[in-house]
Design an enzyme around this catalytic site. Structure first.
Site, PDB file in Angstrom:
ATOM      1  N   GLY A   1       0.831  -1.189   0.000  1.00 23.57           N
ATOM      2  CA  GLY A   1       0.000   0.000   0.000  1.00 23.57           C
ATOM      3  C   GLY A   1       0.867   1.240   0.000  1.00 23.57           C
ATOM      4  O   GLY A   1       2.002   1.218   0.493  1.00 23.57           O
TER       5      GLY A   1
ATOM      6  N   CYS B   1       5.986  -0.149   7.241  1.00 23.17           N
ATOM      7  CA  CYS B   1       5.658   1.031   6.448  1.00 23.17           C
ATOM      8  C   CYS B   1       6.837   1.398   5.563  1.00 23.17           C
ATOM      9  O   CYS B   1       7.983   1.411   6.034  1.00 23.17           O
ATOM     10  CB  CYS B   1       5.314   2.193   7.390  1.00 23.17           C
ATOM     11  N   LEU B   2       6.557   1.704   4.318  1.00 22.58           N
ATOM     12  CA  LEU B   2       7.621   2.113   3.401  1.00 22.58           C
ATOM     13  C   LEU B   2       8.288   3.408   3.845  1.00 22.58           C
ATOM     14  O   LEU B   2       9.436   3.666   3.500  1.00 22.58           O
ATOM     15  CB  LEU B   2       7.074   2.257   1.980  1.00 22.58           C
TER      16      LEU B   2
ATOM     17  N   HIS C   1      -4.232   2.099   7.735  1.00 23.47           N
ATOM     18  CA  HIS C   1      -2.845   2.538   7.775  1.00 23.47           C
ATOM     19  C   HIS C   1      -2.615   3.643   6.739  1.00 23.47           C
ATOM     20  O   HIS C   1      -2.033   4.688   7.051  1.00 23.47           O
ATOM     21  CB  HIS C   1      -1.930   1.337   7.492  1.00 23.47           C
ATOM     22  N   GLU C   2      -3.090   3.420   5.509  1.00 19.02           N
ATOM     23  CA  GLU C   2      -2.893   4.417   4.449  1.00 19.02           C
ATOM     24  C   GLU C   2      -3.740   5.674   4.690  1.00 19.02           C
ATOM     25  O   GLU C   2      -3.299   6.792   4.396  1.00 19.02           O
ATOM     26  CB  GLU C   2      -3.191   3.813   3.077  1.00 19.02           C
TER      27      GLU C   2
ATOM     28  N   HIS D   1      -1.929   8.051   6.792  1.00 23.19           N
ATOM     29  CA  HIS D   1      -0.979   8.881   6.032  1.00 23.19           C
ATOM     30  C   HIS D   1      -1.662  10.108   5.447  1.00 23.19           C
ATOM     31  O   HIS D   1      -1.109  11.214   5.484  1.00 23.19           O
ATOM     32  CB  HIS D   1      -0.331   8.087   4.899  1.00 23.19           C
TER      33      HIS D   1
END
Length: 170
Positions: free
Chosen positions: A46, A92-93, A134-135, A138
């Site tokens: 994601g 997480c990226l 989660h996204e 952001h």
């Protein structure tokens, strides 16, 4: 397509609140395609536009093993369904190398637009429910480390800052 740079914690731009998408044009389509390329290249499942320094309410996801089920969520709204919580280990990226257990609602409904501006709704549980929340965080300027104790959050921050310094020096 272009691979975009993923912002890493503690970059303050990750705290920017994303604006709703109002135009479904070629520029948006390019952003979506570039986000998918970036996410796949980074081995993620994601990615929110905020993570690549585009502060629009755009999320791309693909939870499949073979990258065959790309999903786009534009201007998403998440509604919690029920009161069951579930703990998942999240990564997480934007916080590379760290995974922590986070407690989130287990079941949600997602109302969003697809990449062409068409409205849709889906019910989500398991990994999809976790990933969309989660996204969504952001898009609201929040990171999964915000759910951790200050001590854990600061340790992660210190390690990433040190790694960034080391990277710049080489």
């Amino acid at each position: 397509m272009t691979r975009l740079t993923i912002l890493e914690y503690p970059d303050p731009k990750l705290r920017t609140i994303a604006k709703p998408v109002t135009e479904f044009n070629d520029k948006l389509q390019t952003l979506i395609d570039d986000m998918f390329e970036t996410m796949y290249d980074a081995h993620g499942i994601g990615l929110a536009a905020t993570q690549v320094d585009h502060h629009l309410q755009v999320i791309v996801m693909d939870l499949s093993e073979d990258k065959s089920q790309p999903q786009v969520f534009i201007n998403p709204e998440v509604t919690v369904v029920g009161d069951t919580q579930k703990v998942y280990e999240e990564g997480c990226l934007s916080v590379p190398g760290f995974h922590e257990k986070i407690d989130r609602p287990a079941d949600v409904r997602i109302d969003a637009k697809d990449r062409n501006g068409k409205d849709f709704s889906i019910e989500a549980d398991q990994l999809l429910a976790v990933c969309i929340q989660h996204e969504m965080d952001h898009l609201n300027g929040k990171l999964f480390v915000d759910y951790l104790s200050a001590l854990k959050r600061n340790r992660i921050k210190d390690k990433l800052v040190k790694a960034h310094r080391k990277q710049k020096a080489s």
